[in-house]
Design a protein around this motif. Sequence first.
Motif, PDB file in Angstrom:
ATOM      1  N   TYR A 169     123.857  22.281 -64.605  1.00 17.71           N
ATOM      2  CA  TYR A 169     125.023  23.068 -64.997  1.00 17.71           C
ATOM      3  C   TYR A 169     124.775  23.784 -66.332  1.00 17.71           C
ATOM      4  CZ  TYR A 169     127.608  20.661 -61.303  1.00 17.71           C
ATOM      5  OH  TYR A 169     128.043  20.179 -60.092  1.00 17.71           O
ATOM      6  N   ARG A 170     124.144  23.102 -67.259  1.00 13.57           N
ATOM      7  CA  ARG A 170     123.821  23.758 -68.537  1.00 13.57           C
ATOM      8  C   ARG A 170     122.852  24.908 -68.291  1.00 13.57           C
ATOM      9  NH1 ARG A 170     123.737  23.697 -74.004  1.00 13.57           N
ATOM     10  NH2 ARG A 170     121.761  23.972 -75.100  1.00 13.57           N
ATOM     11  N   GLY A 171     121.859  24.660 -67.447  1.00 11.01           N
ATOM     12  CA  GLY A 171     120.898  25.715 -67.132  1.00 11.01           C
ATOM     13  C   GLY A 171     121.575  26.909 -66.487  1.00 11.01           C
ATOM     14  N   ALA A 172     122.513  26.662 -65.579  1.00 13.29           N
ATOM     15  CA  ALA A 172     123.233  27.744 -64.904  1.00 13.29           C
ATOM     16  C   ALA A 172     124.061  28.545 -65.903  1.00 13.29           C
ATOM     17  CB  ALA A 172     124.130  27.171 -63.810  1.00 13.29           C
ATOM     18  N   SER A 173     124.792  27.839 -66.756  1.00 13.18           N
ATOM     19  CA  SER A 173     125.659  28.518 -67.719  1.00 13.18           C
ATOM     20  C   SER A 173     124.851  29.350 -68.711  1.00 13.18           C
ATOM     21  CB  SER A 173     126.510  27.476 -68.462  1.00 13.18           C
ATOM     22  OG  SER A 173     127.505  28.100 -69.239  1.00 13.18           O
ATOM     23  N   LEU A 174     123.756  28.807 -69.212  1.00 10.71           N
ATOM     24  CA  LEU A 174     122.929  29.536 -70.173  1.00 10.71           C
ATOM     25  C   LEU A 174     122.233  30.727 -69.526  1.00 10.71           C
ATOM     26  CD1 LEU A 174     121.282  26.592 -72.177  1.00 10.71           C
ATOM     27  CD2 LEU A 174     123.212  28.027 -72.856  1.00 10.71           C
ATOM     28  N   SER A 175     121.917  30.618 -68.225  1.00  8.40           N
ATOM     29  CA  SER A 175     121.213  31.702 -67.543  1.00  8.40           C
ATOM     30  C   SER A 175     122.076  32.952 -67.392  1.00  8.40           C
ATOM     31  CB  SER A 175     120.742  31.241 -66.157  1.00  8.40           C
ATOM     32  OG  SER A 175     121.830  31.137 -65.254  1.00  8.40           O
ATOM     33  N   LEU A 176     123.395  32.812 -67.544  1.00 10.16           N
ATOM     34  CA  LEU A 176     124.286  33.970 -67.435  1.00 10.16           C
ATOM     35  C   LEU A 176     124.092  34.949 -68.587  1.00 10.16           C
ATOM     36  CD1 LEU A 176     127.592  32.182 -66.319  1.00 10.16           C
ATOM     37  CD2 LEU A 176     126.096  33.602 -64.902  1.00 10.16           C
ATOM     38  N   GLY A 177     123.618  34.433 -69.725  1.00  4.96           N
ATOM     39  CA  GLY A 177     123.383  35.300 -70.873  1.00  4.96           C
ATOM     40  C   GLY A 177     124.649  35.840 -71.504  1.00  4.96           C
ATOM     41  N   ILE A 178     125.758  35.122 -71.348  1.00  4.53           N
ATOM     42  CA  ILE A 178     127.047  35.539 -71.913  1.00  4.53           C
ATOM     43  C   ILE A 178     127.297  34.778 -73.209  1.00  4.53           C
ATOM     44  CG2 ILE A 178     129.539  35.619 -71.528  1.00  4.53           C
ATOM     45  CD1 ILE A 178     128.980  35.782 -68.541  1.00  4.53           C
ATOM     46  N   GLU A 179     127.594  35.504 -74.279  1.00  3.20           N
ATOM     47  CA  GLU A 179     127.770  34.870 -75.583  1.00  3.20           C
ATOM     48  C   GLU A 179     129.027  34.017 -75.646  1.00  3.20           C
ATOM     49  OE1 GLU A 179     127.572  37.653 -78.761  1.00  3.20           O
ATOM     50  OE2 GLU A 179     125.527  38.303 -78.306  1.00  3.20           O
TER      51      GLU A 179
ATOM     52  N   THR B  73     132.170  23.192 -70.687  1.00  7.03           N
ATOM     53  CA  THR B  73     132.205  23.857 -71.983  1.00  7.03           C
ATOM     54  C   THR B  73     131.338  23.117 -72.995  1.00  7.03           C
ATOM     55  OG1 THR B  73     134.465  24.631 -71.552  1.00  7.03           O
ATOM     56  CG2 THR B  73     133.697  24.687 -73.835  1.00  7.03           C
ATOM     57  N   ALA B  74     131.480  21.792 -73.047  1.00  5.79           N
ATOM     58  CA  ALA B  74     130.698  20.992 -73.999  1.00  5.79           C
ATOM     59  C   ALA B  74     129.202  21.095 -73.716  1.00  5.79           C
ATOM     60  CB  ALA B  74     131.146  19.532 -73.942  1.00  5.79           C
ATOM     61  N   MET B  75     128.830  21.077 -72.425  1.00  5.26           N
ATOM     62  CA  MET B  75     127.409  21.132 -72.075  1.00  5.26           C
ATOM     63  C   MET B  75     126.819  22.520 -72.265  1.00  5.26           C
ATOM     64  SD  MET B  75     126.988  18.513 -68.823  1.00  5.26           S
ATOM     65  CE  MET B  75     128.251  19.277 -67.798  1.00  5.26           C
ATOM     66  N   THR B  76     127.660  23.537 -72.351  1.00  6.22           N
ATOM     67  CA  THR B  76     127.174  24.873 -72.701  1.00  6.22           C
ATOM     68  C   THR B  76     126.962  24.964 -74.206  1.00  6.22           C
ATOM     69  OG1 THR B  76     128.400  25.838 -70.831  1.00  6.22           O
ATOM     70  CG2 THR B  76     127.644  27.352 -72.525  1.00  6.22           C
ATOM     71  N   LEU B  77     127.790  24.257 -74.950  1.00  4.63           N
ATOM     72  CA  LEU B  77     127.695  24.272 -76.406  1.00  4.63           C
ATOM     73  C   LEU B  77     126.564  23.405 -76.942  1.00  4.63           C
ATOM     74  CD1 LEU B  77     131.490  23.964 -77.335  1.00  4.63           C
ATOM     75  CD2 LEU B  77     129.995  25.870 -77.970  1.00  4.63           C
ATOM     76  N   GLN B  78     126.278  22.277 -76.266  1.00  2.36           N
ATOM     77  CA  GLN B  78     125.376  21.277 -76.826  1.00  2.36           C
ATOM     78  C   GLN B  78     124.419  20.724 -75.770  1.00  2.36           C
ATOM     79  OE1 GLN B  78     123.396  19.888 -78.903  1.00  2.36           O
ATOM     80  NE2 GLN B  78     124.950  19.287 -80.429  1.00  2.36           N
ATOM     81  N   ASN B  79     123.303  20.193 -76.244  1.00  4.06           N
ATOM     82  CA  ASN B  79     122.325  19.507 -75.400  1.00  4.06           C
ATOM     83  C   ASN B  79     123.030  18.487 -74.514  1.00  4.06           C
ATOM     84  OD1 ASN B  79     120.370  17.521 -74.521  1.00  4.06           O
ATOM     85  ND2 ASN B  79     118.964  18.270 -76.084  1.00  4.06           N
ATOM     86  N   VAL B  80     122.680  18.491 -73.219  1.00  4.52           N
ATOM     87  CA  VAL B  80     123.339  17.607 -72.253  1.00  4.52           C
ATOM     88  C   VAL B  80     123.241  16.140 -72.650  1.00  4.52           C
ATOM     89  CG1 VAL B  80     123.223  16.738 -69.876  1.00  4.52           C
ATOM     90  CG2 VAL B  80     123.067  19.189 -70.314  1.00  4.52           C
ATOM     91  N   ALA B  81     122.094  15.726 -73.184  1.00  2.00           N
ATOM     92  CA  ALA B  81     121.901  14.322 -73.551  1.00  2.00           C
ATOM     93  C   ALA B  81     122.935  13.874 -74.579  1.00  2.00           C
ATOM     94  CB  ALA B  81     120.495  14.104 -74.099  1.00  2.00           C
TER      95      ALA B  81
END
Length: 305
Positions: free
Chosen positions: A181-191, A250-258
Amino acid sequence: MPLWIPITIAAAFLQNVRSTIQKQLTGKLSTQGATYVRFMYGLPVALLYLALLVTLQERSISEITSSWSPVFWSYATVGGLCQILATALLVTLFTYRNFAVGTAFSKTETVQAVMFGLVFLGEGITTGAGIGIFVSLIGVILISTRSARVHLPDFFKDLTAPASLMGIGSGALFGISAVSYRGASLSLGIENVLFSASITLACVLTLQTLLMGGWLAYKDRSQLSASLRHWRPAALAGITGGLGSIGWFTAMTLQNVAYVRALGQIELVFTFAASWFLFKERSDAKEVVGVLLIVAGLVVLLLDA
């Protein structure tokens, strides 16, 4: 305080509420049915949230679809499938041990998420965070072993028990799902973090609802009607799950999943409270010590964050 911390705590609380309701649904729905309602009734929440953000930010549908890519859908599909399987295992796990301990088995997800995050996203953690996660892991192990005194043979015996294997498998699938999910969200390239997280959540829940709905229509149509017949508790599970998912994504987009999933272990505190007051289940001293170690590990993690 970093924004991801209160968002994660709120998401963990909502997840605990959803799990509590899902346990009550196991007497009315099958494992697949109880898993399905979490997605079906959570989808409207995700779509309304996305629509609200689109309206407030005056964005268009084309802006959303133009951000999609094969990488995004690959991450979203893997994450969605893994979460379906992980949730089904977790619901099944409730029938093997008491509610609090059953949930604790799945918490090996945190340690596994460290490995998956490093392998798939190249994201590592600091030494302090590693210590905090390790301390919490000891607490999870204490909770997960049946004996009042931990003997090595008993420990390994517990690890090979069906409930343990289900918990570990559930944790692995949840870990892969979170990293995806973090990978998917970051791949969108939306700030805008809220916007990218909401797009990912809406797409994933749509995919999960269609997949689970199609599977039940093929294998067990009675569960589809049962999910509508018991709509009140099912909708409550879906709504709380949907709101919790907004927080997690939202949290996993902001921060490392671990880091996010490690802090999410605070859910165990809520779980034990629900186990004690709602289900009248009692925990022994070893399990209480386990919870204290989990809390101590989270304190170390937050001090390092």
